[in-house]
Design a protein around this motif. Structure first.
Motif, PDB file in Angstrom:
ATOM      1  N   LYS A 292      14.905   0.441 -26.974  1.00  0.00           N
ATOM      2  CA  LYS A 292      16.043  -0.492 -26.938  1.00  0.00           C
ATOM      3  C   LYS A 292      15.586  -1.943 -26.885  1.00  0.00           C
ATOM      4  O   LYS A 292      16.162  -2.814 -27.547  1.00  0.00           O
ATOM      5  CB  LYS A 292      16.950  -0.175 -25.746  1.00  0.00           C
ATOM      6  N   ASP A 293      14.553  -2.211 -26.090  1.00  0.00           N
ATOM      7  CA  ASP A 293      14.054  -3.587 -26.009  1.00  0.00           C
ATOM      8  C   ASP A 293      13.503  -4.043 -27.359  1.00  0.00           C
ATOM      9  O   ASP A 293      13.677  -5.201 -27.754  1.00  0.00           O
ATOM     10  CB  ASP A 293      12.976  -3.698 -24.932  1.00  0.00           C
ATOM     11  N   GLY A 294      12.853  -3.117 -28.058  1.00  0.00           N
ATOM     12  CA  GLY A 294      12.347  -3.451 -29.383  1.00  0.00           C
ATOM     13  C   GLY A 294      13.465  -3.744 -30.356  1.00  0.00           C
ATOM     14  O   GLY A 294      13.375  -4.672 -31.165  1.00  0.00           O
ATOM     15  N   LEU A 295      14.542  -2.959 -30.280  1.00  0.00           N
ATOM     16  CA  LEU A 295      15.704  -3.197 -31.139  1.00  0.00           C
ATOM     17  C   LEU A 295      16.345  -4.547 -30.824  1.00  0.00           C
ATOM     18  O   LEU A 295      16.770  -5.273 -31.729  1.00  0.00           O
ATOM     19  CB  LEU A 295      16.727  -2.079 -30.954  1.00  0.00           C
ATOM     20  N   LYS A 296      16.418  -4.896 -29.539  1.00  0.00           N
ATOM     21  CA  LYS A 296      17.001  -6.188 -29.158  1.00  0.00           C
ATOM     22  C   LYS A 296      16.155  -7.328 -29.722  1.00  0.00           C
ATOM     23  O   LYS A 296      16.688  -8.314 -30.238  1.00  0.00           O
ATOM     24  CB  LYS A 296      17.087  -6.292 -27.634  1.00  0.00           C
ATOM     25  N   ASN A 297      14.847  -7.171 -29.642  1.00  0.00           N
ATOM     26  CA  ASN A 297      13.946  -8.203 -30.156  1.00  0.00           C
ATOM     27  C   ASN A 297      14.104  -8.352 -31.663  1.00  0.00           C
ATOM     28  O   ASN A 297      14.172  -9.468 -32.194  1.00  0.00           O
ATOM     29  CB  ASN A 297      12.503  -7.846 -29.800  1.00  0.00           C
ATOM     30  N   ASP A 298      14.170  -7.220 -32.365  1.00  0.00           N
ATOM     31  CA  ASP A 298      14.358  -7.261 -33.814  1.00  0.00           C
ATOM     32  C   ASP A 298      15.695  -7.904 -34.178  1.00  0.00           C
ATOM     33  O   ASP A 298      15.783  -8.659 -35.153  1.00  0.00           O
ATOM     34  CB  ASP A 298      14.298  -5.841 -34.397  1.00  0.00           C
ATOM     35  N   ASN A 299      16.733  -7.597 -33.415  1.00  0.00           N
ATOM     36  CA  ASN A 299      18.051  -8.154 -33.705  1.00  0.00           C
ATOM     37  C   ASN A 299      18.080  -9.658 -33.445  1.00  0.00           C
ATOM     38  O   ASN A 299      18.734 -10.418 -34.180  1.00  0.00           O
ATOM     39  CB  ASN A 299      19.118  -7.451 -32.856  1.00  0.00           C
ATOM     40  N   ASN A 300      17.388 -10.109 -32.405  1.00  0.00           N
ATOM     41  CA  ASN A 300      17.304 -11.538 -32.143  1.00  0.00           C
ATOM     42  C   ASN A 300      16.578 -12.251 -33.282  1.00  0.00           C
ATOM     43  O   ASN A 300      16.953 -13.359 -33.682  1.00  0.00           O
ATOM     44  CB  ASN A 300      16.574 -11.800 -30.828  1.00  0.00           C
ATOM     45  N   ARG A 301      15.542 -11.603 -33.802  1.00  0.00           N
ATOM     46  CA  ARG A 301      14.822 -12.182 -34.941  1.00  0.00           C
ATOM     47  C   ARG A 301      15.724 -12.268 -36.168  1.00  0.00           C
ATOM     48  O   ARG A 301      15.673 -13.246 -36.918  1.00  0.00           O
ATOM     49  CB  ARG A 301      13.590 -11.336 -35.261  1.00  0.00           C
ATOM     50  N   PHE A 302      16.533 -11.231 -36.371  1.00  0.00           N
ATOM     51  CA  PHE A 302      17.456 -11.251 -37.505  1.00  0.00           C
ATOM     52  C   PHE A 302      18.443 -12.409 -37.365  1.00  0.00           C
ATOM     53  O   PHE A 302      18.704 -13.145 -38.331  1.00  0.00           O
ATOM     54  CB  PHE A 302      18.214  -9.928 -37.594  1.00  0.00           C
ATOM     55  N   LYS A 303      18.982 -12.590 -36.150  1.00  0.00           N
ATOM     56  CA  LYS A 303      19.936 -13.679 -35.924  1.00  0.00           C
ATOM     57  C   LYS A 303      19.279 -15.032 -36.165  1.00  0.00           C
ATOM     58  O   LYS A 303      19.890 -15.936 -36.761  1.00  0.00           O
ATOM     59  CB  LYS A 303      20.482 -13.604 -34.500  1.00  0.00           C
ATOM     60  N   ALA A 304      18.040 -15.178 -35.720  1.00  0.00           N
ATOM     61  CA  ALA A 304      17.331 -16.447 -35.915  1.00  0.00           C
ATOM     62  C   ALA A 304      17.084 -16.709 -37.396  1.00  0.00           C
ATOM     63  O   ALA A 304      17.255 -17.840 -37.871  1.00  0.00           O
ATOM     64  CB  ALA A 304      16.011 -16.414 -35.146  1.00  0.00           C
ATOM     65  N   SER A 305      16.690 -15.675 -38.124  1.00  0.00           N
ATOM     66  CA  SER A 305      16.435 -15.849 -39.555  1.00  0.00           C
ATOM     67  C   SER A 305      17.719 -16.206 -40.295  1.00  0.00           C
ATOM     68  O   SER A 305      17.688 -16.983 -41.257  1.00  0.00           O
ATOM     69  CB  SER A 305      15.816 -14.576 -40.143  1.00  0.00           C
ATOM     70  N   GLN A 306      18.857 -15.667 -39.838  1.00  0.00           N
ATOM     71  CA  GLN A 306      20.132 -16.003 -40.474  1.00  0.00           C
ATOM     72  C   GLN A 306      20.516 -17.452 -40.218  1.00  0.00           C
ATOM     73  O   GLN A 306      21.120 -18.109 -41.074  1.00  0.00           O
ATOM     74  CB  GLN A 306      21.229 -15.068 -39.964  1.00  0.00           C
ATOM     75  N   ILE A 307      20.189 -17.973 -39.047  1.00  0.00           N
ATOM     76  CA  ILE A 307      20.432 -19.401 -38.775  1.00  0.00           C
ATOM     77  C   ILE A 307      19.671 -20.259 -39.780  1.00  0.00           C
ATOM     78  O   ILE A 307      20.190 -21.231 -40.331  1.00  0.00           O
ATOM     79  CB  ILE A 307      20.013 -19.745 -37.330  1.00  0.00           C
ATOM     80  N   VAL A 308      18.424 -19.883 -40.029  1.00  0.00           N
ATOM     81  CA  VAL A 308      17.593 -20.623 -40.982  1.00  0.00           C
ATOM     82  C   VAL A 308      18.176 -20.518 -42.396  1.00  0.00           C
ATOM     83  O   VAL A 308      18.338 -21.534 -43.081  1.00  0.00           O
ATOM     84  CB  VAL A 308      16.147 -20.091 -40.970  1.00  0.00           C
ATOM     85  N   LEU A 309      18.522 -19.305 -42.821  1.00  0.00           N
ATOM     86  CA  LEU A 309      18.994 -19.106 -44.186  1.00  0.00           C
ATOM     87  C   LEU A 309      20.363 -19.724 -44.433  1.00  0.00           C
ATOM     88  O   LEU A 309      20.603 -20.358 -45.460  1.00  0.00           O
ATOM     89  CB  LEU A 309      19.036 -17.604 -44.503  1.00  0.00           C
ATOM     90  N   GLN A 310      21.280 -19.496 -43.500  1.00  0.00           N
ATOM     91  CA  GLN A 310      22.665 -19.951 -43.710  1.00  0.00           C
ATOM     92  C   GLN A 310      22.806 -21.455 -43.650  1.00  0.00           C
ATOM     93  O   GLN A 310      23.760 -22.020 -44.178  1.00  0.00           O
ATOM     94  CB  GLN A 310      23.582 -19.275 -42.692  1.00  0.00           C
ATOM     95  N   SER A 311      21.855 -22.135 -43.008  1.00  0.00           N
ATOM     96  CA  SER A 311      21.921 -23.601 -42.948  1.00  0.00           C
ATOM     97  C   SER A 311      21.151 -24.257 -44.098  1.00  0.00           C
ATOM     98  O   SER A 311      21.209 -25.480 -44.262  1.00  0.00           O
ATOM     99  CB  SER A 311      21.363 -24.105 -41.618  1.00  0.00           C
ATOM    100  N   ALA A 312      20.418 -23.463 -44.866  1.00  0.00           N
ATOM    101  CA  ALA A 312      19.594 -24.018 -45.938  1.00  0.00           C
ATOM    102  C   ALA A 312      20.456 -24.611 -47.062  1.00  0.00           C
ATOM    103  O   ALA A 312      21.554 -24.130 -47.341  1.00  0.00           O
ATOM    104  CB  ALA A 312      18.683 -22.933 -46.504  1.00  0.00           C
ATOM    105  N   ASN A 313      19.936 -25.654 -47.678  1.00  0.00           N
ATOM    106  CA  ASN A 313      20.581 -26.275 -48.836  1.00  0.00           C
ATOM    107  C   ASN A 313      19.846 -25.841 -50.086  1.00  0.00           C
ATOM    108  O   ASN A 313      18.689 -26.216 -50.312  1.00  0.00           O
ATOM    109  CB  ASN A 313      20.533 -27.810 -48.714  1.00  0.00           C
ATOM    110  N   VAL A 314      20.518 -25.010 -50.890  1.00  0.00           N
ATOM    111  CA  VAL A 314      19.901 -24.421 -52.070  1.00  0.00           C
ATOM    112  C   VAL A 314      20.499 -25.027 -53.325  1.00  0.00           C
ATOM    113  O   VAL A 314      21.727 -25.036 -53.496  1.00  0.00           O
ATOM    114  CB  VAL A 314      20.088 -22.884 -52.097  1.00  0.00           C
ATOM    115  N   SER A 315      19.659 -25.516 -54.206  1.00  0.00           N
ATOM    116  CA  SER A 315      20.120 -26.054 -55.481  1.00  0.00           C
ATOM    117  C   SER A 315      19.311 -25.414 -56.595  1.00  0.00           C
ATOM    118  O   SER A 315      18.218 -24.886 -56.369  1.00  0.00           O
ATOM    119  CB  SER A 315      19.958 -27.573 -55.524  1.00  0.00           C
ATOM    120  N   GLU A 316      19.866 -25.457 -57.813  1.00  0.00           N
ATOM    121  CA  GLU A 316      19.177 -24.848 -58.962  1.00  0.00           C
ATOM    122  C   GLU A 316      18.355 -25.906 -59.700  1.00  0.00           C
ATOM    123  O   GLU A 316      18.729 -27.039 -59.780  1.00  0.00           O
ATOM    124  CB  GLU A 316      20.194 -24.222 -59.908  1.00  0.00           C
TER     125      GLU A 316
END
Length: 316
Positions: A292-316
């Protein structure tokens, strides 16, 4: 534990990533491949010739004793395809429907199963059917024969294939965006990577590779034998990727800490339920295999990575 020397900007990262659109040439190639994968089979009399598709029963014997994996009934084999060991298909040429023939063969010295490598064997083969292959013609009748849901005409197939090709481009685009954002994130960070973290990442790479090979019916040891790798040379090849992964985890963990991210027991219970459904396992059985602790750690990492991705400015 790896140490963050400098954490660069992780929000509003700017990247340029090109998004491709499905072309007529790509759609045409997909449809042509589909037609080629679904030829017409026309039964014939007479003798087996190179290029014929046969339906056979076979069983292999070493020293007069059947060996594991050497038997099948109703197997379709195209003569000349190289699907079986050298000599098998050649020695079937000239067989007639209903005939049983003993094929005296020798397994290659580098065959994956050591107890058969270089050994003389006999395959007893019974021929049930001989067919010739003919290219199918692209028309509404052919499309209907594929029995694809809601697709019965060439026009409908074309639309479906265009959507399929575009979905592949979209998936590739999302992956390219993610890679570009994370690559830029790491270039702006300084991390002192711990050897133990690299070893953990290296083990994860190898276990993932082992699982992928298992899905293809091959063991890692067999793969190493076929490719000429040793475990040491494979680890050496994977070392740079493992080091990068360890660096990324350290950065993402630092972001999760800064953002005060957490995962509740309720969220973990939902994940365990999803795992149980996905693998058709009892929930208690899943709990015996996960931490369970490992799953919590993985989920926290997923949330952190989503903060990075969703705030990114992507242009073509």
């Amino acid at each position: 534990m790896s140490k963050i020397i400098k954490l660069g900007q992780y929000k509003n990262i700017q990247v340029n990533v090109k998004k491709d659109l499905a072309t007529d040439e790509e759609v045409k190639a997909q449809i042509e491949a589909l037609v080629a994968q679904n030829p017409l089979y026309i039964e014939k009399d007479g003798e087996v010739e190179n290029g014929d598709v046969t339906t056979i029963d076979f069983e292999g014997f070493k020293d007069g004793v059947p060996f594991d994996g050497g038997k099948a009934d109703g197997h379709k084999l195209e003569i000349g395809s190289g699907q079986f060991i050298p000599g098998f298909e050649d020695k079937m040429i000239g067989m007639k429907k209903g005939e049983t023939r003993d094929l005296d063969l020798t397994f290659p010295e580098n065959y994956g199963m050591k107890d058969l490598a270089g050994k003389d064997v006999v395959f007893k083969v019974t021929l049930h059917k001989i067919e010739t292959k003919k290219d199918a013609e692209l028309n509404d009748e052919f499309v209907a024969s594929l029995q694809m849901p809601n697709i019965t005409t060439v026009d409908e197939l074309h639309i479906q294939m265009k959507n399929f090709v575009q979905s592949q481009h979209d998936q590739k685009y999302q992956m390219n965006v993610q890679n570009a954002v994370f690559d830029k994130l790491l270039t702006e960070c300084e991390v002192e990577v711990n050897d133990e973290d690299v070893k953990i990442a290296l083990d994860e790479h190898i276990n993932q590779m082992r699982n992928e090979l298992a899905r293809q019916g091959m063991g890692l040891e067999q793969y190493l034998q076929f490719t000429g790798f040793t475990m040491e040379s494979l680890q050496e090849q994977l070392q740079p990727a493992a080091t990068q992964q360890a660096k990324f985890k350290a950065v993402i963990d630092e972001i999760a800490k800064i953002e005060s991210l957490s995962t509740t027991d309720e969220e973990i219970d939902q994940q365990i339920d999803m795992i149980a459904q996905q693998y058709q396992m009892d929930k208690n059985e899943v709990l015996n295999h996960v931490n369970k602790d490992g799953l919590k750690n993985d989920n926290n990492r997923f949330k952190a990575s989503q903060i990075v991705l969703q705030s990114a400015n992507v242009s073509e």
